[in-house]
Motif scaffolding. Structure first.
Motif, short mmCIF file in Angstrom:
data_model
loop_
_atom_site.label_atom_id
_atom_site.label_comp_id
_atom_site.label_asym_id
_atom_site.label_seq_id
_atom_site.Cartn_x
_atom_site.Cartn_y
_atom_site.Cartn_z
N GLN A 1 13.23 -23.47 52.05
CA GLN A 1 14.40 -24.14 52.62
C GLN A 1 14.01 -25.30 53.51
OE1 GLN A 1 16.55 -20.94 54.52
NE2 GLN A 1 17.70 -20.43 52.68
N LYS A 2 12.96 -25.12 54.29
CA LYS A 2 12.52 -26.19 55.18
C LYS A 2 12.04 -27.39 54.39
CE LYS A 2 9.55 -27.18 59.16
NZ LYS A 2 9.10 -28.49 58.64
N GLN B 1 11.24 -17.72 51.78
CA GLN B 1 12.56 -18.35 51.72
C GLN B 1 12.69 -19.44 52.78
OE1 GLN B 1 15.08 -17.69 49.41
NE2 GLN B 1 15.94 -19.55 50.31
N ARG B 2 12.21 -19.15 53.98
CA ARG B 2 12.26 -20.14 55.06
C ARG B 2 11.44 -21.38 54.74
NH1 ARG B 2 11.36 -16.08 60.27
NH2 ARG B 2 13.47 -15.18 60.29
N GLN C 1 12.89 -28.22 51.35
CA GLN C 1 14.04 -28.84 50.69
C GLN C 1 14.87 -29.65 51.68
OE1 GLN C 1 15.84 -25.33 48.97
NE2 GLN C 1 14.75 -25.58 47.01
N THR C 2 15.05 -29.14 52.88
CA THR C 2 15.80 -29.86 53.91
C THR C 2 15.08 -31.13 54.32
OG1 THR C 2 16.70 -27.79 54.78
CG2 THR C 2 16.77 -29.71 56.24
N ASP C 3 13.77 -31.01 54.50
CA ASP C 3 12.99 -32.20 54.89
C ASP C 3 13.05 -33.27 53.81
OD1 ASP C 3 12.32 -30.92 57.22
OD2 ASP C 3 10.29 -30.34 56.59
N ARG C 4 13.05 -32.85 52.55
CA ARG C 4 13.11 -33.79 51.44
C ARG C 4 14.46 -34.53 51.44
NH1 ARG C 4 11.38 -31.26 45.90
NH2 ARG C 4 9.67 -30.72 47.29
N ILE C 5 15.53 -33.82 51.70
CA ILE C 5 16.86 -34.44 51.75
C ILE C 5 16.93 -35.44 52.89
CG2 ILE C 5 19.29 -34.00 52.24
CD1 ILE C 5 18.93 -31.28 50.83
N VAL C 6 16.38 -35.08 54.02
CA VAL C 6 16.37 -35.99 55.19
C VAL C 6 15.61 -37.26 54.88
CG1 VAL C 6 15.57 -36.28 57.56
CG2 VAL C 6 16.66 -34.13 56.88
N GLU D 1 17.65 -39.55 52.66
CA GLU D 1 18.75 -40.18 53.39
C GLU D 1 18.27 -41.30 54.28
OE1 GLU D 1 20.64 -36.98 55.38
OE2 GLU D 1 21.80 -36.35 53.61
#
Length: 320
Positions: free
Chosen positions: A308-309, A304-305, A311-316, A319
């Motif tokens: 999530q990491k 899960q971690r 996915q978060t890195d992809r969003i960053v 942006e």
């Protein structure tokens, strides 16, 4: 020496062992630095119980003046005495005792040499290197093992060609120690030798230690050997190989790491999840999602971690 201590010193000379035991126990209870001379005399008592109590008392007083006498206990025929003295010395010795230890290392007593090699690990001095070096070629395998282990504790030591071949020593205990020590050396052939040990040694602990050392080096030349080690028969070797691959993420091992997600051992699966997360490749998300229902809770949490990491890195990245 005051009159009371003088009385107990006289009892230490009694032919009756019970008198001597009473005297040394009392001296230990007093715990006074004035008792040190009497306790040092007790170290030479013919009864090993008296000797052991004297060592414990000197250990508790912790005055470095007793160090030379305690070192002499390392040649005792009683293992219990050697062990107690070595434990006391490990807490008492400092850099100031280096020359004394190196001098004693020249003794022909194996027990003394073994214990001195261990004590040198606390001092970490590069000055001890030349004195340790001959023991790497000792006929006594215990001395070879102790010496190659001590090399790991020496500050500023980068190369030691004499240590490399000990990974192929005939004695398993020596190979295990050498495989770990090579993780701290920078000799030209270190990676090649560790890879050979990882893939060819008959002892699983040697193979595991080689993988641990390769993780320290973080060298991409080791990937092929680590990839082979993912099929090792022993789970601890597989686990250590995956941990090494976490440090050197490479897309070529992704299929093998995905296979490791089905390993029978949860520890291996968990490390594989972390390694795949470090790859941060889109193709690992689906396999990681399938691990979310792993029977081992820690494996599922790590999956899960990792998801999530990524996915978060992809969003960053989007942006930016």
């Amino acid at each position: 020496m005051n009159d009371e201590i003088q009385l107990w010193l006289e009892m230490l000379r009694s032919p009756d062992v019970n008198d001597r035991l009473t005297a040394v126990k009392t001296l230990q209870h007093l715990g006074d630095e004035e008792t040190i001379d009497a306790l040092i005399i007790a170290l030479k008592d013919e009864n090993f119980v008296v000797q052991k109590i004297a060592i414990s008392a000197l250990w508790e007083i912790a005055n470095p003046v007793a160090i030379p006498a305690l070192i002499e206990c390392l040649v005792s025929t009683f293992l219990e005495i050697r062990t107690e003295a070595a434990s006391a010395l490990n807490e008492l010795i400092t850099q100031n005792d280096l020359l004394l230890l190196l001098d004693k290392l020249e003794s022909n007593n194996v027990n003394l040499q073994l214990n001195i090699l261990v004590l040198l690990r606390k001092i970490h001095a590069i000055e001890s290197f030349s004195a340790i070096l001959p023991f790497l070629e000792s006929k006594n395998h215990e001395l070879r093992e102790a010496a190659v282990t001590t090399l790991r504790y020496i500050n500023q030591l980068e190369k030691c060609p004499q240590a490399l071949n000990l990974v192929f020593d005939r004695e398993t205990i020596v190979r295990r120690a050498a495989a770990l020590t090579l993780g701290h050396l920078q000799d030209t052939d270190v990676i090649t030798i560790l890879c050979q040990a990882l893939t060819n040694d008959s002892d699983w602990q040697v193979r595991r230690n080689a993988a641990i050392s390769l993780a320290i080096h973080e060298n991409y030349q080791a990937i092929s050997a680590l990839k082979i080690a993912l099929d090792d028969e022993h789970w601890q070797v597989r686990k250590s190989a995956v941990q090494a691959l976490q440090k050197i993420p490479d897309i070529q091992v992704m299929p093998r790491l995905i296979q490791a997600l089905t390993d029978e051992y949860a520890d291996v699966r968990k490390e594989a999840v972390i390694a795949l997360g470090n790859l941060a490749h889109p193709d690992v998300i689906n396999p990681l999602q399938q691990v979310l229902d792993d029977p081992d809770k820690e494996v599922a949490i790590q999956a899960q971690r990792a998801i999530q990491k990524m996915q978060t890195d992809r969003i960053v990245l989007r942006e930016q």
